[in-house]
Enzyme design. Sequence first.
Site, PDB file in Angstrom:
ATOM      1  CG  ASP A  13      -1.721   1.303   0.921  1.00  0.00           C
ATOM      2  OD1 ASP A  13      -2.971   1.165   0.181  1.00  0.00           O
ATOM      3  OD2 ASP A  13      -1.928   1.975   2.192  1.00  0.00           O
ATOM      4  CD  GLU A  15      -1.570   6.320   2.942  1.00  0.00           C
ATOM      5  OE1 GLU A  15      -2.559   7.177   2.903  1.00  0.00           O
ATOM      6  OE2 GLU A  15      -2.212   5.236   2.944  1.00  0.00           O
ATOM      7  CG  ASP A 168      -4.219   1.317   5.212  1.00  0.00           C
ATOM      8  OD1 ASP A 168      -4.789   0.992   6.388  1.00  0.00           O
ATOM      9  OD2 ASP A 168      -5.139   2.520   4.573  1.00  0.00           O
TER      10      ASP A 168
END
Length: 239
Positions: A13, A15, A168
Amino acid sequence: MNTSKVIRQVVLDTETTGMNRDGAIYLGHRIIEIGCVEIINRRLTGRHYHVYIKPDREVDPEAVTVHGLTDQFLQDKPVFSEIADEFIEFIKGADLVIHNAPFDVGFMDQEFRFLNKKTQTTEEISTVTDTLVMAKKLFPGKRNNLDVLCDRYGIDNKHRVLHGALLDAEILADVYLLMTGGQAKLNLSSSERGENTTGRKVRQSQSPLTIIRATEEEKKAHQKRLDLIEKSGSCLWRQ
């Protein structure tokens, strides 16, 4: 001679500096955090890759409210070119498990293009499995974001106050293993029921699952994440 094939997967994941998911790349947004969790032969190994990255632009205020990563926090972090080699080495040859893969892969490919040296695309380095595509096939016509899937599979993620790439990725690893018919198992002696491999409470389903506690390394990584959140303001998890 053991001829069994080793299947290595990396749940990933990211960001980014902006939350405009459809056009964020075209608006010049960049990756600011990468979180990866390793699975080998359907077992969580406890090995992970996690890094914060300094972008060459400001983080949108809207994005800060989602992941809590501020310009000030990222100021002393390495730029992508400084972590590229170790990141590529971690994902090389693995099957990347990503929720809404085109978003993360698009950003990764952009960062690779920005490097001064010639670098392959993500899909030339690894294969990619999109859990959003899988979920849509399993649950057509329904919402299939990560929070909804956690509820659907009985994974308690109430502690997910802010998005974080490593957190996540850990949650997605749980979801993926349950979606594909199995539960994560670490090579540890503990096998208590009630928590999964990242320490999150799991509701009992019709078929009881053997649940393993988080490793000490994972617990330290989680506490480090809470420390970072506290620097940006109140941390609800510690109240």
